[in-house]
Write a protein that holds these residues in place. Structure first.
Motif, PDB file in Angstrom:
ATOM      1  N   PRO A  51      39.673  20.558  65.547  1.00  0.00           N
ATOM      2  CA  PRO A  51      40.139  19.674  66.770  1.00  0.00           C
ATOM      3  C   PRO A  51      40.910  18.549  66.152  1.00  0.00           C
ATOM      4  CG  PRO A  51      38.085  20.241  67.248  1.00  0.00           C
ATOM      5  CD  PRO A  51      38.342  20.672  65.892  1.00  0.00           C
ATOM      6  N   TYR A  52      40.309  17.907  64.920  1.00  0.00           N
ATOM      7  CA  TYR A  52      40.990  16.676  64.440  1.00  0.00           C
ATOM      8  C   TYR A  52      42.259  16.997  63.631  1.00  0.00           C
ATOM      9  CZ  TYR A  52      36.500  14.662  65.777  1.00  0.00           C
ATOM     10  OH  TYR A  52      35.463  14.423  66.234  1.00  0.00           O
ATOM     11  N   VAL A  53      42.280  18.212  63.033  1.00  0.00           N
ATOM     12  CA  VAL A  53      43.371  18.609  62.418  1.00  0.00           C
ATOM     13  C   VAL A  53      44.485  19.128  63.335  1.00  0.00           C
ATOM     14  CG1 VAL A  53      44.398  20.293  60.802  1.00  0.00           C
ATOM     15  CG2 VAL A  53      42.279  19.513  60.207  1.00  0.00           C
ATOM     16  N   SER A  54      44.242  19.461  64.378  1.00  0.00           N
ATOM     17  CA  SER A  54      45.160  19.737  65.478  1.00  0.00           C
ATOM     18  C   SER A  54      45.736  18.401  66.052  1.00  0.00           C
ATOM     19  CB  SER A  54      44.470  20.622  66.603  1.00  0.00           C
ATOM     20  OG  SER A  54      44.097  21.782  66.031  1.00  0.00           O
ATOM     21  N   ILE A  55      44.827  17.556  66.405  1.00  0.00           N
ATOM     22  CA  ILE A  55      45.472  16.341  66.721  1.00  0.00           C
ATOM     23  C   ILE A  55      46.238  15.659  65.599  1.00  0.00           C
ATOM     24  CG2 ILE A  55      44.901  13.998  67.331  1.00  0.00           C
ATOM     25  CD1 ILE A  55      42.183  15.158  68.719  1.00  0.00           C
ATOM     26  N   CYS A  56      46.077  15.657  64.316  1.00  0.00           N
ATOM     27  CA  CYS A  56      46.684  15.059  63.579  1.00  0.00           C
ATOM     28  C   CYS A  56      48.244  15.870  63.432  1.00  0.00           C
ATOM     29  CB  CYS A  56      46.019  15.087  62.095  1.00  0.00           C
ATOM     30  SG  CYS A  56      44.749  13.973  61.749  1.00  0.00           S
ATOM     31  N   TRP A  98      40.327  27.035  49.103  1.00  0.00           N
ATOM     32  CA  TRP A  98      38.982  27.134  49.733  1.00  0.00           C
ATOM     33  C   TRP A  98      38.516  26.051  50.286  1.00  0.00           C
ATOM     34  CZ3 TRP A  98      33.889  26.117  49.095  1.00  0.00           C
ATOM     35  CH2 TRP A  98      32.898  26.687  50.240  1.00  0.00           C
ATOM     36  N   LYS A  99      38.401  24.959  49.911  1.00  0.00           N
ATOM     37  CA  LYS A  99      37.940  23.681  50.216  1.00  0.00           C
ATOM     38  C   LYS A  99      38.906  23.281  51.388  1.00  0.00           C
ATOM     39  CE  LYS A  99      36.060  22.291  46.109  1.00  0.00           C
ATOM     40  NZ  LYS A  99      35.894  21.580  44.805  1.00  0.00           N
ATOM     41  N   CYS A 100      40.226  23.465  51.514  1.00  0.00           N
ATOM     42  CA  CYS A 100      41.056  23.088  52.501  1.00  0.00           C
ATOM     43  C   CYS A 100      40.999  23.810  53.766  1.00  0.00           C
ATOM     44  CB  CYS A 100      42.425  23.283  51.986  1.00  0.00           C
ATOM     45  SG  CYS A 100      43.149  21.791  51.073  1.00  0.00           S
ATOM     46  N   ALA A 101      40.522  25.188  53.454  1.00  0.00           N
ATOM     47  CA  ALA A 101      40.237  26.175  54.555  1.00  0.00           C
ATOM     48  C   ALA A 101      38.945  25.749  55.252  1.00  0.00           C
ATOM     49  CB  ALA A 101      39.903  27.505  53.964  1.00  0.00           C
ATOM     50  N   ARG A 102      37.856  25.330  54.558  1.00  0.00           N
ATOM     51  CA  ARG A 102      36.658  24.805  54.958  1.00  0.00           C
ATOM     52  C   ARG A 102      36.913  23.556  56.010  1.00  0.00           C
ATOM     53  NH1 ARG A 102      34.252  28.781  55.861  1.00  0.00           N
ATOM     54  NH2 ARG A 102      33.409  29.861  54.070  1.00  0.00           N
ATOM     55  N   ILE A 103      37.688  22.721  55.622  1.00  0.00           N
ATOM     56  CA  ILE A 103      38.008  21.604  56.229  1.00  0.00           C
ATOM     57  C   ILE A 103      39.008  22.006  57.421  1.00  0.00           C
ATOM     58  CG2 ILE A 103      39.512  19.295  56.379  1.00  0.00           C
ATOM     59  CD1 ILE A 103      39.187  19.210  53.396  1.00  0.00           C
ATOM     60  N   GLY A 104      39.845  22.812  57.437  1.00  0.00           N
ATOM     61  CA  GLY A 104      40.554  23.165  58.641  1.00  0.00           C
ATOM     62  C   GLY A 104      39.535  24.048  59.525  1.00  0.00           C
ATOM     63  N   GLU A 105      38.522  24.796  59.014  1.00  0.00           N
ATOM     64  CA  GLU A 105      37.898  25.507  59.945  1.00  0.00           C
ATOM     65  C   GLU A 105      36.684  24.521  60.834  1.00  0.00           C
ATOM     66  OE1 GLU A 105      35.800  28.321  57.688  1.00  0.00           O
ATOM     67  OE2 GLU A 105      37.672  29.598  57.647  1.00  0.00           O
ATOM     68  N   ARG A 106      36.171  23.376  60.035  1.00  0.00           N
ATOM     69  CA  ARG A 106      35.217  22.747  60.621  1.00  0.00           C
ATOM     70  C   ARG A 106      35.713  21.529  61.256  1.00  0.00           C
ATOM     71  NH1 ARG A 106      30.869  22.762  55.716  1.00  0.00           N
ATOM     72  NH2 ARG A 106      30.325  25.034  55.608  1.00  0.00           N
ATOM     73  N   LEU A 107      36.902  20.934  60.901  1.00  0.00           N
ATOM     74  CA  LEU A 107      37.408  19.839  61.633  1.00  0.00           C
ATOM     75  C   LEU A 107      38.746  20.349  62.306  1.00  0.00           C
ATOM     76  CD1 LEU A 107      37.288  17.186  58.747  1.00  0.00           C
ATOM     77  CD2 LEU A 107      35.638  17.608  60.859  1.00  0.00           C
ATOM     78  N   LEU A 136      49.714  20.604  55.947  1.00  0.00           N
ATOM     79  CA  LEU A 136      50.324  21.786  55.828  1.00  0.00           C
ATOM     80  C   LEU A 136      49.312  22.770  54.964  1.00  0.00           C
ATOM     81  CD1 LEU A 136      54.157  21.125  55.781  1.00  0.00           C
ATOM     82  CD2 LEU A 136      52.957  22.258  57.555  1.00  0.00           C
ATOM     83  N   LEU A 137      48.915  22.035  54.032  1.00  0.00           N
ATOM     84  CA  LEU A 137      47.958  22.661  53.195  1.00  0.00           C
ATOM     85  C   LEU A 137      46.769  23.022  53.584  1.00  0.00           C
ATOM     86  CD1 LEU A 137      47.578  23.639  49.931  1.00  0.00           C
ATOM     87  CD2 LEU A 137      46.361  21.305  49.778  1.00  0.00           C
ATOM     88  N   ILE A 138      46.160  22.315  54.408  1.00  0.00           N
ATOM     89  CA  ILE A 138      45.052  22.786  55.193  1.00  0.00           C
ATOM     90  C   ILE A 138      45.313  23.651  56.259  1.00  0.00           C
ATOM     91  CG2 ILE A 138      43.451  21.736  56.927  1.00  0.00           C
ATOM     92  CD1 ILE A 138      43.750  19.071  55.478  1.00  0.00           C
ATOM     93  N   CYS A 139      46.377  23.615  57.066  1.00  0.00           N
ATOM     94  CA  CYS A 139      46.603  24.611  58.150  1.00  0.00           C
ATOM     95  C   CYS A 139      46.966  26.080  57.628  1.00  0.00           C
ATOM     96  CB  CYS A 139      47.943  24.199  58.994  1.00  0.00           C
ATOM     97  SG  CYS A 139      47.313  22.830  59.918  1.00  0.00           S
ATOM     98  N   THR A 140      47.837  26.158  56.321  1.00  0.00           N
ATOM     99  CA  THR A 140      47.937  27.341  55.635  1.00  0.00           C
ATOM    100  C   THR A 140      46.691  27.996  55.294  1.00  0.00           C
ATOM    101  OG1 THR A 140      50.353  26.225  55.238  1.00  0.00           O
ATOM    102  CG2 THR A 140      49.521  28.380  54.202  1.00  0.00           C
ATOM    103  N   SER A 141      45.818  27.129  54.427  1.00  0.00           N
ATOM    104  CA  SER A 141      44.700  27.813  53.652  1.00  0.00           C
ATOM    105  C   SER A 141      43.699  28.351  54.678  1.00  0.00           C
ATOM    106  CB  SER A 141      44.088  26.523  53.088  1.00  0.00           C
ATOM    107  OG  SER A 141      44.773  25.845  51.888  1.00  0.00           O
ATOM    108  N   THR A 142      43.536  27.340  55.988  1.00  0.00           N
ATOM    109  CA  THR A 142      42.770  27.841  57.149  1.00  0.00           C
ATOM    110  C   THR A 142      43.377  29.515  57.463  1.00  0.00           C
ATOM    111  OG1 THR A 142      42.414  25.621  57.620  1.00  0.00           O
ATOM    112  CG2 THR A 142      41.779  27.419  59.295  1.00  0.00           C
TER     113      THR A 142
END
Length: 72
Positions: A55-60, A44-53, A16-22
């Protein structure tokens, strides 16, 4: 039980933190880019993870939703 002691809840909070930050970075990029350092740099780092990964975040997220649905 707290999310810190339950591994599945901890993963849910991180997702949720990654998705919200993105999403926040997509809507307000200047605010997120100003705060790259310090405590707010975590978002900001969580947003970068969400942007670059994304498809994997969506699957998770889908797998977490299915596991929560099956568990209750």
């Amino acid at each position: 039980m707290s999310a810190l002691f339950n591994f599945q809840s901890l993963l849910l909070v991180i997702l949720l933190l990654i998705c919200t930050s993105t999403y926040t970075h997509y809507v307000f990029p200047s605010i997120m880019d100003r705060n790259r350092d310090g405590v707010l740099g975590i978002f900001w780092k969580c947003a970068r993870i969400g942007e670059r990964l994304s498809p994997y975040v969506s699957i998770c997220c889908v797998l977490m939703a299915v596991s929560l649905f099956m568990g209750s």
